[in-house]
Design a protein around this motif. Structure first.
Motif, PDB file in Angstrom:
ATOM      1  N   ASP A 164       0.823  -1.211   0.000  1.00 14.88           N
ATOM      2  CA  ASP A 164       0.000   0.000   0.000  1.00 14.88           C
ATOM      3  C   ASP A 164       0.862   1.267   0.000  1.00 14.88           C
ATOM      4  N   LEU A 165       1.969   1.224   0.726  1.00 11.49           N
ATOM      5  CA  LEU A 165       2.808   2.413   0.875  1.00 11.49           C
ATOM      6  C   LEU A 165       3.653   2.720  -0.353  1.00 11.49           C
ATOM      7  N   MET A 166       4.136   1.704  -1.019  1.00 10.56           N
ATOM      8  CA  MET A 166       5.103   1.919  -2.105  1.00 10.56           C
ATOM      9  C   MET A 166       4.613   2.869  -3.212  1.00 10.56           C
ATOM     10  N   PRO A 167       3.348   2.754  -3.663  1.00 13.17           N
ATOM     11  CA  PRO A 167       2.901   3.676  -4.718  1.00 13.17           C
ATOM     12  C   PRO A 167       2.700   5.113  -4.224  1.00 13.17           C
ATOM     13  N   LEU A 168       2.665   5.324  -2.920  1.00 13.60           N
ATOM     14  CA  LEU A 168       2.363   6.641  -2.372  1.00 13.60           C
ATOM     15  C   LEU A 168       3.588   7.548  -2.274  1.00 13.60           C
ATOM     16  N   PHE A 169       4.779   6.961  -2.344  1.00 10.78           N
ATOM     17  CA  PHE A 169       6.010   7.732  -2.175  1.00 10.78           C
ATOM     18  C   PHE A 169       6.960   7.446  -3.336  1.00 10.78           C
ATOM     19  N   GLU A 170       7.762   8.438  -3.678  1.00 10.47           N
ATOM     20  CA  GLU A 170       8.758   8.216  -4.719  1.00 10.47           C
ATOM     21  C   GLU A 170       9.733   7.132  -4.286  1.00 10.47           C
ATOM     22  N   ARG A 171      10.141   6.326  -5.242  1.00 13.55           N
ATOM     23  CA  ARG A 171      11.017   5.197  -4.928  1.00 13.55           C
ATOM     24  C   ARG A 171      12.276   5.640  -4.185  1.00 13.55           C
ATOM     25  N   LYS A 172      12.847   6.758  -4.578  1.00 12.04           N
ATOM     26  CA  LYS A 172      14.078   7.245  -3.950  1.00 12.04           C
ATOM     27  C   LYS A 172      13.857   7.610  -2.485  1.00 12.04           C
ATOM     28  N   ASN A 173      12.592   7.776  -2.077  1.00 16.96           N
ATOM     29  CA  ASN A 173      12.265   8.171  -0.699  1.00 16.96           C
ATOM     30  C   ASN A 173      11.792   7.012   0.168  1.00 16.96           C
ATOM     31  N   TRP A 174      11.820   5.807  -0.360  1.00 16.06           N
ATOM     32  CA  TRP A 174      11.296   4.672   0.397  1.00 16.06           C
ATOM     33  C   TRP A 174      12.074   4.439   1.689  1.00 16.06           C
ATOM     34  N   GLY A 175      13.383   4.614   1.639  1.00 17.76           N
ATOM     35  CA  GLY A 175      14.170   4.446   2.858  1.00 17.76           C
ATOM     36  C   GLY A 175      13.883   5.538   3.869  1.00 17.76           C
ATOM     37  N   ASP A 176      13.761   6.767   3.383  1.00 15.87           N
ATOM     38  CA  ASP A 176      13.539   7.897   4.284  1.00 15.87           C
ATOM     39  C   ASP A 176      12.184   7.835   4.976  1.00 15.87           C
ATOM     40  N   ILE A 177      11.146   7.419   4.258  1.00 15.63           N
ATOM     41  CA  ILE A 177       9.825   7.404   4.902  1.00 15.63           C
ATOM     42  C   ILE A 177       9.802   6.388   6.034  1.00 15.63           C
ATOM     43  N   ASN A 178      10.556   5.318   5.893  1.00 16.90           N
ATOM     44  CA  ASN A 178      10.671   4.377   7.009  1.00 16.90           C
ATOM     45  C   ASN A 178      11.271   5.069   8.225  1.00 16.90           C
ATOM     46  N   HIS A 179      12.388   5.770   8.033  1.00 15.92           N
ATOM     47  CA  HIS A 179      13.024   6.475   9.143  1.00 15.92           C
ATOM     48  C   HIS A 179      12.073   7.502   9.757  1.00 15.92           C
ATOM     49  N   PHE A 180      11.403   8.267   8.910  1.00 16.83           N
ATOM     50  CA  PHE A 180      10.520   9.328   9.402  1.00 16.83           C
ATOM     51  C   PHE A 180       9.420   8.758  10.295  1.00 16.83           C
ATOM     52  N   LEU A 181       8.773   7.694   9.838  1.00 18.10           N
ATOM     53  CA  LEU A 181       7.669   7.129  10.607  1.00 18.10           C
ATOM     54  C   LEU A 181       8.156   6.467  11.890  1.00 18.10           C
ATOM     55  N   VAL A 182       9.338   5.865  11.848  1.00 15.47           N
ATOM     56  CA  VAL A 182       9.903   5.283  13.068  1.00 15.47           C
ATOM     57  C   VAL A 182      10.216   6.378  14.080  1.00 15.47           C
ATOM     58  N   TYR A 183      10.905   7.425  13.645  1.00 14.83           N
ATOM     59  CA  TYR A 183      11.235   8.530  14.556  1.00 14.83           C
ATOM     60  C   TYR A 183       9.970   9.136  15.158  1.00 14.83           C
ATOM     61  N   TYR A 184       8.999   9.427  14.281  1.00 15.92           N
ATOM     62  CA  TYR A 184       7.792  10.114  14.739  1.00 15.92           C
ATOM     63  C   TYR A 184       6.956   9.207  15.636  1.00 15.92           C
ATOM     64  N   GLY A 185       6.972   7.912  15.351  1.00 16.17           N
ATOM     65  CA  GLY A 185       6.255   6.969  16.197  1.00 16.17           C
ATOM     66  C   GLY A 185       6.829   6.898  17.598  1.00 16.17           C
ATOM     67  N   ARG A 186       8.132   7.065  17.697  1.00 12.52           N
ATOM     68  CA  ARG A 186       8.767   7.045  19.015  1.00 12.52           C
ATOM     69  C   ARG A 186       8.562   8.357  19.764  1.00 12.52           C
ATOM     70  N   GLU A 187       8.609   9.467  19.054  1.00 13.40           N
ATOM     71  CA  GLU A 187       8.605  10.767  19.705  1.00 13.40           C
ATOM     72  C   GLU A 187       7.208  11.325  19.969  1.00 13.40           C
ATOM     73  N   VAL A 188       6.276  11.089  19.058  1.00 14.61           N
ATOM     74  CA  VAL A 188       4.972  11.761  19.145  1.00 14.61           C
ATOM     75  C   VAL A 188       3.812  10.772  19.070  1.00 14.61           C
ATOM     76  N   CYS A 189       3.730  10.015  17.988  1.00 14.27           N
ATOM     77  CA  CYS A 189       2.580   9.135  17.759  1.00 14.27           C
ATOM     78  C   CYS A 189       2.870   7.750  18.329  1.00 14.27           C
ATOM     79  N   ASN A 190       3.051   7.690  19.643  1.00 16.02           N
ATOM     80  CA  ASN A 190       3.413   6.414  20.263  1.00 16.02           C
ATOM     81  C   ASN A 190       2.196   5.507  20.402  1.00 16.02           C
ATOM     82  N   ALA A 191       2.460   4.279  20.796  1.00 17.40           N
ATOM     83  CA  ALA A 191       1.408   3.263  20.771  1.00 17.40           C
ATOM     84  C   ALA A 191       0.311   3.508  21.796  1.00 17.40           C
ATOM     85  N   GLN A 192       0.685   3.790  23.033  1.00 16.69           N
ATOM     86  CA  GLN A 192      -0.293   3.864  24.114  1.00 16.69           C
ATOM     87  C   GLN A 192      -0.971   5.226  24.248  1.00 16.69           C
ATOM     88  N   ARG A 193      -0.174   6.286  24.144  1.00 17.12           N
ATOM     89  CA  ARG A 193      -0.723   7.630  24.337  1.00 17.12           C
ATOM     90  C   ARG A 193      -0.198   8.595  23.280  1.00 17.12           C
TER      91      ARG A 193
END
Length: 211
Positions: A164-193
């Protein structure tokens, strides 16, 4: 907002927040990144980064690890959890690389996932960061959670999410979007709160305040 437009805006905002994305794991070449990523399963990056310096000092090359005593490896990675399977997979992967891949970490998805303990997530991380090859998007727990909350997928299976994600982002950005979502998931959009009131994506998030 249509999904593609939302994805572009998410990428734009997170790229501004994280101008120099890179793995939180410490590594200097493809083999070290592969080992560190295998160890990071069900374990924090911080813990892995405490374990790997001694591990790589004891067995500095793939050939060294291929002949390592499995019980000694187990003891060195014990604190990362599931240490028996991780040690077995690391030693077996090293042996396979020596015997079938000329002593070099393979550079294709098809070859990487032949290594014990290496699935698409680990392979994508190694390919993107060590070789700058983009065959897919690594989907871990953070990417899975944020992709759903941000309305980029309706699926829970990592392989379906990746498709689902691959068509939404440019191929050259596939690595970066992983990093972005991981960072943001840890800092802001965490699992519990999730900190929705502080979230810079709140205005385009379909799940704001739902969880």
């Amino acid at each position: 907002m249509i999904k593609k437009k939302r994805a572009n805006e998410i990428f734009r905002r997170l790229a501004r927040r994280y101008p120099d994305p890179e793995p939180a794991l410490d590594w200097s070449h493809a083999w070290e990144l592969l080992v560190a990523t295998v160890l990071a399963a069900q374990c924090t990056d911080e813990r892995v980064n405490k374990v790997t310096p001694a591990l790589f000092k004891r067995w500095p090359t793939i050939a060294d690890m291929a002949t390592a005593d499995i019980h000694e490896v187990e003891e060195m990675v014990r604190s990362t959890g599931f240490f028996r399977n991780k040690a077995k997979n690391i030693v077996a992967s090293a042996s396979l690389i020596i015997n079938e891949f000329g002593g070099r970490v393979p550079e294709t998805m098809a070859e990487l996932i032949r290594l014990p303990g290496v699935a698409r997530k680990t392979a994508n991380i190694v390919l993107s960061n060590a070789f700058h090859i983009h065959e897919g998007i690594a989907v871990d727990t953070h990417v899975k959670r944020l992709s759903f909350r941000l309305g980029l997928t309706k699926h829970t299976d990592p392989v379906r999410i990746e498709k689902d994600l691959m068509p939404l982002f440019e191929r050259k950005n596939w690595g970066d979007i992983n990093h972005f979502l991981v960072y943001y998931g840890r800092e802001v959009c965490n699992a519990q709160r999730p900190r929705c009131t502080e979230c810079e994506l709140a205005d385009i998030c379909p799940k704001k305040g739902v969880e």
